[in-house]
Each structure stands twice: as structure tokens, then as C-alpha cells.
Scaffold this active site. Structure first.
Site, PDB file in Angstrom:
ATOM      1  N   CYS A   2      -2.364   5.097   0.069  1.00  0.00           N
ATOM      2  CA  CYS A   2      -3.506   5.936   0.430  1.00  0.00           C
ATOM      3  C   CYS A   2      -4.349   6.214  -0.813  1.00  0.00           C
ATOM      4  O   CYS A   2      -3.857   6.317  -1.919  1.00  0.00           O
ATOM      5  CB  CYS A   2      -3.117   7.262   1.039  1.00  0.00           C
ATOM      6  SG  CYS A   2      -2.026   7.144   2.440  1.00  0.00           S
ATOM      7  N   ARG A  27      -4.956   0.478  -2.087  1.00  0.00           N
ATOM      8  CA  ARG A  27      -3.859   1.435  -1.947  1.00  0.00           C
ATOM      9  C   ARG A  27      -3.456   1.657  -0.490  1.00  0.00           C
ATOM     10  O   ARG A  27      -2.416   2.262  -0.204  1.00  0.00           O
ATOM     11  CB  ARG A  27      -4.256   2.778  -2.554  1.00  0.00           C
ATOM     12  CG  ARG A  27      -4.564   2.731  -4.021  1.00  0.00           C
ATOM     13  CD  ARG A  27      -4.942   4.093  -4.509  1.00  0.00           C
ATOM     14  NE  ARG A  27      -3.825   5.009  -4.416  1.00  0.00           N
ATOM     15  CZ  ARG A  27      -2.933   5.212  -5.359  1.00  0.00           C
ATOM     16  NH1 ARG A  27      -3.016   4.558  -6.499  1.00  0.00           N
ATOM     17  NH2 ARG A  27      -1.951   6.061  -5.198  1.00  0.00           N
ATOM     18  N   TRP A  74      -2.695   4.475   4.386  1.00  0.00           N
ATOM     19  CA  TRP A  74      -1.589   3.539   4.648  1.00  0.00           C
ATOM     20  C   TRP A  74      -0.597   4.351   5.451  1.00  0.00           C
ATOM     21  O   TRP A  74       0.044   5.262   4.936  1.00  0.00           O
ATOM     22  CB  TRP A  74      -0.986   3.087   3.327  1.00  0.00           C
ATOM     23  CG  TRP A  74       0.086   2.047   3.447  1.00  0.00           C
ATOM     24  CD1 TRP A  74      -0.090   0.691   3.505  1.00  0.00           C
ATOM     25  CD2 TRP A  74       1.500   2.259   3.510  1.00  0.00           C
ATOM     26  NE1 TRP A  74       1.124   0.064   3.596  1.00  0.00           N
ATOM     27  CE2 TRP A  74       2.122   0.995   3.610  1.00  0.00           C
ATOM     28  CE3 TRP A  74       2.302   3.392   3.506  1.00  0.00           C
ATOM     29  CZ2 TRP A  74       3.484   0.832   3.692  1.00  0.00           C
ATOM     30  CZ3 TRP A  74       3.680   3.227   3.591  1.00  0.00           C
ATOM     31  CH2 TRP A  74       4.260   1.963   3.681  1.00  0.00           C
ATOM     32  N   ASN A 100      -2.143  12.316   0.272  1.00  0.00           N
ATOM     33  CA  ASN A 100      -1.273  11.158   0.031  1.00  0.00           C
ATOM     34  C   ASN A 100       0.135  11.680  -0.146  1.00  0.00           C
ATOM     35  O   ASN A 100       0.311  12.735  -0.751  1.00  0.00           O
ATOM     36  CB  ASN A 100      -1.621  10.461  -1.287  1.00  0.00           C
ATOM     37  CG  ASN A 100      -2.962   9.824  -1.268  1.00  0.00           C
ATOM     38  OD1 ASN A 100      -3.609   9.759  -0.242  1.00  0.00           O
ATOM     39  ND2 ASN A 100      -3.399   9.373  -2.435  1.00  0.00           N
ATOM     40  N   GLY A 101       1.117  10.951   0.306  1.00  0.00           N
ATOM     41  CA  GLY A 101       2.501  11.401   0.126  1.00  0.00           C
ATOM     42  C   GLY A 101       3.124  11.713   1.471  1.00  0.00           C
ATOM     43  O   GLY A 101       2.581  11.354   2.520  1.00  0.00           O
ATOM     44  N   GLU A 483      10.691 -14.621  -7.091  1.00  0.00           N
ATOM     45  CA  GLU A 483       9.297 -14.191  -7.157  1.00  0.00           C
ATOM     46  C   GLU A 483       8.390 -15.124  -6.344  1.00  0.00           C
ATOM     47  O   GLU A 483       7.484 -14.672  -5.637  1.00  0.00           O
ATOM     48  CB  GLU A 483       8.856 -14.127  -8.637  1.00  0.00           C
ATOM     49  CG  GLU A 483       7.402 -13.786  -8.888  1.00  0.00           C
ATOM     50  CD  GLU A 483       6.945 -12.444  -8.329  1.00  0.00           C
ATOM     51  OE1 GLU A 483       7.765 -11.649  -7.876  1.00  0.00           O
ATOM     52  OE2 GLU A 483       5.720 -12.206  -8.328  1.00  0.00           O
ATOM     53  N   LYS A 487       6.089 -13.891  -3.221  1.00  0.00           N
ATOM     54  CA  LYS A 487       4.633 -14.108  -3.150  1.00  0.00           C
ATOM     55  C   LYS A 487       4.259 -14.726  -1.807  1.00  0.00           C
ATOM     56  O   LYS A 487       3.320 -14.296  -1.148  1.00  0.00           O
ATOM     57  CB  LYS A 487       4.132 -15.045  -4.269  1.00  0.00           C
ATOM     58  CG  LYS A 487       4.060 -14.495  -5.662  1.00  0.00           C
ATOM     59  CD  LYS A 487       3.022 -13.425  -5.899  1.00  0.00           C
ATOM     60  CE  LYS A 487       3.482 -12.053  -5.561  1.00  0.00           C
ATOM     61  NZ  LYS A 487       4.223 -11.280  -6.480  1.00  0.00           N
ATOM     62  N   GLU A 490       4.726 -12.210   1.149  1.00  0.00           N
ATOM     63  CA  GLU A 490       3.762 -11.099   1.159  1.00  0.00           C
ATOM     64  C   GLU A 490       2.418 -11.490   1.735  1.00  0.00           C
ATOM     65  O   GLU A 490       1.814 -10.726   2.471  1.00  0.00           O
ATOM     66  CB  GLU A 490       3.495 -10.640  -0.284  1.00  0.00           C
ATOM     67  CG  GLU A 490       4.514  -9.759  -0.886  1.00  0.00           C
ATOM     68  CD  GLU A 490       4.040  -9.262  -2.232  1.00  0.00           C
ATOM     69  OE1 GLU A 490       3.866 -10.084  -3.154  1.00  0.00           O
ATOM     70  OE2 GLU A 490       3.840  -8.049  -2.372  1.00  0.00           O
ATOM     71  N   HIS A 506      26.607 -22.866  -0.536  1.00  0.00           N
ATOM     72  CA  HIS A 506      27.442 -21.806   0.041  1.00  0.00           C
ATOM     73  C   HIS A 506      26.812 -21.196   1.286  1.00  0.00           C
ATOM     74  O   HIS A 506      27.218 -20.133   1.720  1.00  0.00           O
ATOM     75  CB  HIS A 506      27.718 -20.725  -1.004  1.00  0.00           C
ATOM     76  CG  HIS A 506      28.466 -21.244  -2.191  1.00  0.00           C
ATOM     77  ND1 HIS A 506      29.808 -21.580  -2.130  1.00  0.00           N
ATOM     78  CD2 HIS A 506      28.057 -21.546  -3.446  1.00  0.00           C
ATOM     79  CE1 HIS A 506      30.188 -22.044  -3.316  1.00  0.00           C
ATOM     80  NE2 HIS A 506      29.137 -22.038  -4.126  1.00  0.00           N
ATOM     81  N   LYS A 605      -0.728  -1.490  -2.636  1.00  0.00           N
ATOM     82  CA  LYS A 605      -0.508  -1.873  -4.025  1.00  0.00           C
ATOM     83  C   LYS A 605       0.485  -0.959  -4.724  1.00  0.00           C
ATOM     84  O   LYS A 605       1.314  -1.402  -5.502  1.00  0.00           O
ATOM     85  CB  LYS A 605      -1.859  -1.847  -4.755  1.00  0.00           C
ATOM     86  CG  LYS A 605      -1.803  -2.283  -6.206  1.00  0.00           C
ATOM     87  CD  LYS A 605      -1.548  -3.765  -6.295  1.00  0.00           C
ATOM     88  CE  LYS A 605      -1.405  -4.239  -7.732  1.00  0.00           C
ATOM     89  NZ  LYS A 605      -0.713  -5.539  -7.777  1.00  0.00           N
TER      90      LYS A 605
HETATM   91  C1  AGP Z   1       4.442  -7.452  -5.684  1.00  0.00           C
HETATM   92  O1  AGP Z   1       3.668  -8.536  -5.319  1.00  0.00           O
HETATM   93  C2  AGP Z   1       4.543  -6.377  -4.732  1.00  0.00           C
HETATM   94  N1  AGP Z   1       3.363  -6.054  -4.058  1.00  0.00           N
HETATM   95  C3  AGP Z   1       5.541  -5.280  -4.973  1.00  0.00           C
HETATM   96  O2  AGP Z   1       6.789  -5.870  -4.814  1.00  0.00           O
HETATM   97  C4  AGP Z   1       5.504  -4.533  -6.339  1.00  0.00           C
HETATM   98  O3  AGP Z   1       5.861  -5.392  -7.372  1.00  0.00           O
HETATM   99  C5  AGP Z   1       6.452  -3.334  -6.257  1.00  0.00           C
HETATM  100  O4  AGP Z   1       6.015  -2.467  -5.254  1.00  0.00           O
HETATM  101  C6  AGP Z   1       6.563  -2.596  -7.568  1.00  0.00           C
HETATM  102  O5  AGP Z   1       5.342  -2.076  -7.978  1.00  0.00           O
HETATM  103  P1  AGP Z   1       5.135  -1.530  -9.437  1.00  0.00           P
HETATM  104  O6  AGP Z   1       5.305  -2.651 -10.363  1.00  0.00           O
HETATM  105  O7  AGP Z   1       3.749  -0.968  -9.433  1.00  0.00           O
HETATM  106  O8  AGP Z   1       6.168  -0.464  -9.665  1.00  0.00           O
END
Ligand code: AGP
Length: 610
Positions: A2, A27, A74, A100-101, A483, A487, A490, A506, A605
Site C-alpha cells: 500500500c 507498493r 494491496w 498501511n499495515g 532465483e 523470477k 513471479e 531424488h 514490492k
Molecule cells: C523478488 O523478486 C521479490 N519480489 C521478493 O521475493 C523480495 O525479494 C522479498 O519480498 C524481499 O524483499 P526485500 O529485499 O525488500 O526485503
């Protein structure tokens, strides 16, 4: 999660708020709303979807006011509907709130308020706040005291802004666990959950800390704790160039941020390499370096991509600095009873510096006496401010929800920390110099990999309809496999798994058939031959093979359906290079599927809720 924007001054607040919300959209982007003071009432307009939709809705209204607040949501409690969008307002529409929160005790508070006759319109936890504030105002409290008293009753986290038509000369704002900054202008003041929303207006920033509340007027602000203690807040000069937060001609922030990596990586090491001594200089660690290098154990804790960077850091630190390292999901670490001693050092990695789980884990580690270090991108973020010491990665603002350049800069900073510690231990000056040379060559090599963009785009065309993907790597490249899979998941919504290549037999090997693409990270290193066998195993089962290998390799050409050849470097730095084709592959697949790569569904984000 948010975004909050607020304005009080002599200008029309509405376009300023909309402009700020657009910058904060990363956000949260499922609904948005603005609230302004209009005579005896707060006028509120909300809409489902992105800020552009809200802008359209406002287009038909005569919306003008010198004081206003805005929110992009969000969803946590309640679906993304217009009713659940913020601002929320009281019955007579004299008070409106954006938040927010999460209000954890909202159902208890809601029941009490309902008993007093308050009616609720939405399914949100936030609506409790507005009625609670209203109940304190009705008891004769000023708006400030009403908000303060309401917040004392609240359990959970908040970054919030409150308007009242009865006290039109101010906005009240407060924070606990959800970032909020105040921007100081000339006869105008601003509020935002992130500095980037304000940079076109002011560079004078006040960071609110937990349990602080501020009365913001157009020409001054007064800060207190929510327990009514006076406090003095420092004004910081924050400089972010506009081009750092715009797309700069690219179709998406994600692509811009991938392409920026030669520069962001350079910035992460700028002024930090001392070639003559074969070591690194990290000013932010100066006061902690003795304790760090004497620590018996290092625990790295983070979430998501930052956690993957931590896994690479584990390999680096154990190999070169000889200190045992553990890597923990912050969300798990905080909810068990971890054994932490004063001899432990903890490194918390976070791009945003605001991730709720990482921040909570850091506070717990601090309480238990560990040395607590932060590796953050966002300057002035909570983790950066609350850690004992730390290192900024200096990747520049990362707007795309999928983290790319922050990851490679985190790896560079972890390599620098490793170099610094290793040289204090047994690494020779000569080996230190060799690592520095390899680090210095990285930006140029990244540049070369980025030139493969067209080739990777061509490869991507073949996988638009894929339902699953497997990513395999060994040693330093196992975290890169994780990673790469993250990617793809996501932004393309294709299910993907990262595995250590040797684990394939395995279990995951059962998935291999002609429809299953497998991405192999196969640089020429000590486990190359083992990876080769894994590739053969997939080939034998007709799996589709995409290999990332180094330029000196020819063996893999015949085995791979698609091969991307990149420059090589030493093992510890290879993840920085290997991840780049994976970022581009995920990006192109998602674009070809017509998806919103910068704002993928359900994600935000900065995850400031647990
Ligand atoms: C990464 O592509 C993500 N959107 C997510 O996993 C992110 O890395 C994670 O939420 C941690 O965020 P930060 O590095 O701001 O703590």
C-alpha cells in the site's frame, strides 16, 4: 504494501496526490482512492484497479482542495472492491483515514464499536480506525489526541494519515512498522510511504519512527510519540534524480533495471576496493568489523530474492573467511526460538529495508544480543536505521516488483564483506588482488551478456505455453537456480522449481518429459562434469534443455536445445553473471504472455505485512 500520499499547502492537492500515487503504485495496485477537505465534509473518491482508473473517476468531478490524502491498496482484509478501498470515513464524513499495515485486534475493536452503534461499510481492518478515532473525537478530544488514543488501543502495524473537516489546517500522520516520511516544502508539506513519491517536490525529508505521530500544517510540523512525549525530528537532505525513478525509454521498469546492471554493480563497489592491499573498504562496517570478524558464526536472514543472495553469501563467507554461516528465512527465524549468543553476527539483507519479517527478525536478534548488520538498498529505511552497522548496496531505486539489479548488487556487497573478512583472516594479498580484478571486470562482462538479449528473446518465444520449468545448478549456482525459478514464477505465473542439480534424481526427474523445460547453470567449474551427467539424464528422457554455459564450452552444444554462452569469472562471482540470462528469459516469457511484468498479480514490492 500500500502507498500513502498526503499534501497540505496552497496548491490543489489532487494532482500532487495522483502523481505521488503513481510513483507508489509498485507498493500495491488493486484499488486506490483520494480524500480531500471540501467544506464541512471529507470528499472521497475511490476506484478498483490502478491509479489511472482513479484518475479517470476523478476526471468527471470538480475535485479541488489544498489538503488531501491518497492511497493505493494491496488488499489484506477484504477483497479489492471500491468499498474496501481507502480512504475510510466516519458516518458524517468529517473524518477520513488511509492506512498501511494490519490492525490485528480489529475484530475485538469492531465488536466494541458496533455495541456503541457504529455501523461498518467495509470488510477492512482499517475502518475500525476511523470509527475509533471518531469515538474519541466525540468525547471532546482534539483530532491529534483522538488519533493518539486510538493508536494506543491498536495492536498491529500502521502507517496512516487522517483528515478532519473540523480541523482543516492539518493532517495527522503516524507510524508503527509501516514506513512513513514527511516532506518539507516551502509553505507546503507532504506525506508519503516512500521518498520516491516526493522527489519532484522536495528533498527535505523527515523519517518517522515507530509509535511517532505528527501534526502536519502547511508551514510547520509537530512530532510526538503516541504516548504524548515531545520529540525533535531531524530533517534529512535526500537526493534522488528523476531519471532514476522513470522508465527512461524502456517499456518496463524491470527491463530498465536489468539493463542498468553494469552501472548499478559499478556503483555497489565504487570507492570500496583497495587494490594495493587486496581488500575492501566498507565505511558502514568500521565500528563493527572487529566484532564481526571475531564472531563464531554468521547468520544471514532475509526473504525472497534477498534470501537467495544470502545463500550465495554463505558459500562465499565459508569458502574465503572460514566462518560458519547459516542462512535463515526471516519469517521462520522470528517464530522459533533461535539459539543466538553474543558471539553471533547476523546480516539482514533487504532491498527495501522495510520487509516486515526481516525487520522483526532483526529486532529479535538485537534483543538476544547478536551483532546486527543490515545490507539494504533504500537509504534511511527501517532496517538500515535500526541495525548496529551495515552496508548500502547503492543499486539505485528498484521499482519493478521482481528484484533484479538489487540481487546482483547484494552479491557484490556480500563479495566485498567476504573480501574484507577473508583478508583479516588467511586470504593472501595476492588472492585478494585477484578477486578485486575479477570484480572490476564484472560490469564489462554483464554488458556483454546483455547483448544476448535478442537471442534470449528468441528462446523465450518457445516457452510461452510452458506450464512448468525446472532450474538446476550446483554449489554457488544452486541459489541462482532458485532465483531464476522465482523470477519466472513471479512475472509469468509459470510454475517453476529451483533445485541443486544432484537432487534431481531424488525426485524431480519423475517430472521430466518432452514438455518439461529444464534450465541448467553449467559454467566450467569443479562440478562441471557432474552437471554434464545431469544434462545427459534429462536428454535421455526427452526433456527440453536450456543451458547457460561459459564461452569456452563446446561440449554442451550438442546436448542442449538452446544454449546461452556467457563470459566466465571465478566461482564466487559466477552467480552475478549467471542470473542475468535468467532475468531476461523470465522477462521475455512474461512479456510474450502479455502480462504486467512490473506489477504482477497479488504481489507488492515491499512486503510490510507479515
Ligand atoms: C523478488 O523478486 C521479490 N519480489 C521478493 O521475493 C523480495 O525479494 C522479498 O519480498 C524481499 O524483499 P526485500 O529485499 O525488500 O526485503
Amino acid at each position: 504494501m500500500c502507498g500513502i500520499v498526503g499534501y497540505i499547502g496552497n496548491k490543489n492537492s489532487v494532482p500532487i496526490i495522483i502523481g505521488g500515487l503513481k510513483r507508489l503504485e509498485y507498493r500495491g495496485y488493486d484499488s486506490a482512492g483520494v480524500g480531500i477537505l471540501a467544506g464541512d465534509e471529507c470528499k472521497v473518491i475511490k476506484s478498483v484497479g490502478k491509479v489511472a482508473k482513479l484518475e479517470q473517476a476523478i476526471g468527471n468531478e470538480q475535485l479541488e482542495s489544498n489538503t488531501g490524502i491518497g492511497h493505493t491498496r494491496w488488499a489484506t482484509h477484504g477483497a479489492p472492491t471500491e468499498t474496501n478501498a481507502h480512504p475510510h470515513f466516519n458516518k458524517d464524513r468529517t473524518i477520513c483515514v488511509i492506512h498501511n499495515g494490519i490492525i490485528e485486534n480489529y475484530s475485538v475493536l469492531k465488536k466494541e464499536l458496533q455495541k456503541k452503534g457504529y455501523e461498518f461499510r467495509s470488510e477492512t481492518d482499517t475502518e475500525v480506525l476511523v470509527h475509533l478515532i471518531d469515538s474519541f473525537v466525540k468525547k471532546g478530544n482534539s483530532l491529534l489526541n483522538a488519533v493518539r488514543k486510538a493508536l494506543i488501543e491498536v495492536e498491529g502495524t500502521f502507517g496512516l494519515a487522517v483528515l478532519s473537516s473540523k480541523e482543516p489546517d492539518k493532517i495527522i500522520a503516524a507510524r508503527r512498522g509501516s514506513p512513513l516520511v514527511l516532506g518539507i516544502g516551502n509553505n507546503e508539506n507532504f506525506l508519503a510511504s516512500d521518498v520516491t513519491a516526493l522527489i519532484t517536490h522536495t528533498s527535505q525529508i523527515v523519517y518517522l519512527d515507530d509509535d511517532e505521530i505528527v501534526e502536519v500544517y502547511k508551514d510547520k510540523f509537530e512530532a510526538k510519540t503516541i504516548h504524548d512525549e515531545q520529540i525533535q525530528k531531524e530533517i534529512h537532505e535526500v537526493k534522488i534524480a528523476l531519471d532514476e525513478i522513470s522508465k527512461g525509454g524502456y517499456p518496463h521498469f524491470m527491463l530498465k533495471e536489468i539493463m542498468e546492471q553494469p552501472e548499478s554493480i559499478t556503483n555497489s563497489m565504487r570507492g570500496r576496493l583497495i587494490y594495493e592491499e587486496g581488500t575492501a573498504r566498507l565505511g558502514g562496517l568500521r565500528k563493527a568489523i572487529d566484532r564481526l570478524s571475531d564472531s563464531k558464526r554468521i547468520i544471514i536472514s532475509a526473504c525472497g530474492t534477498s534470501w537467495h543472495a544470502g545463500l550465495v553469501g554463505e558459500y562465499m563467507l565459508e569458502q574465503f573467511a572460514g566462518i560458519p554461516v547459516e542462512v535463515e528465512y526471516a519469517s521462520e527465524f522470528r517464530y522459533r526460538n533461535p539459539i543466538i549468543t553474543k558471539d553471533d553476527a547476523m546480516i539482514f539483507i533487504s532491498q527495501s529495508g522495510e520487509t516486515a519479517d526481516t525487520l522483526a527478525a532483526m529486532r529479535e536478534a538485537k534483543r538476544r544480543g547478536a551483532l546486527v548488520l543490515g545490507v539494504c538498498n533504500v537509504v534511511g529505511s527501517s532496517i538500515a536505521r535500526e541495525s548496529d552497522a551495515g552496508v548500502y548496496i547503492h543499486a539505485g531505486p528498484e521499482i519493478g516488483v521482481a528484484s533484479t539489479k538489487a540481487f546482483t548488487s547484494q552479491l557484490v556487497v556480500l563479495a566485498l564483506i567476504t573480501l574484507l573478512l577473508a583478508r583479516r583472516k588467511s586470504l593472501s594479498e595476492q588472492d585478494g588482488k585477484m578477486i578485486i580484478k575479477e570484480l572490476q571486470a564484472i560490469p564489462e562482462k554483464v554488458e556483454q551478456i546483455l547483448k544476448l538479449n535478442d537471442q534470449i528473446e528468441e528462446i523465450a518465444k518457445n516457452f510461452v505455453d510452458a506450464k512448468n520449468f525446472l532450474y538446476l545448478g550446483r554449489g554457488y549456482n544452486f541459489p541462482v537456480a532458485l532465483e531464476g525459478a522465482l523470477k519466472l514464477k513471479e512475472i509469468s505465473y509459470i510454475h517453476a522449481e529451483g533445485y541443486p542439480a544432484a537432487e534431481m534424481k531424488h525426485g524431480p526427474i519423475a517430472l521430466i518429459d518432452k514438455n518439461m523445460p529444464t534450465v541448467f547453470l553449467a559454467p566450467r567449474d569443479s562440478v562441471y562434469d557432474k552437471i554434464l551427467s545431469n544434462i545427459e539424464e534429462v536428454k535421455a528422457r526427452e526433456g527440453k534443455i536450456i543451458t547457460i554455459s561459459t564461452e569456452d564450452d563446446e561440449k554442451l552444444d550438442a546436448l542442449s536445445d538452446y544454449i546461452i554462452k556467457i563470459p566466465g569469472t571465478i566461482r564466487m562471482l559466477m552467480p552475478i553473471l549467471n542470473v542475468i540470462p535468467l532475468q531476461l528469459l523470465a522477462y521475455h516469457i512474461a512479456v510474450k504472455k502479455g502480462l504486467d511484468v512490473d506489477q504482477p498479480r497479488n504481489l507488492a514490492k515491499s512486503v510490510t505485512v507479515e
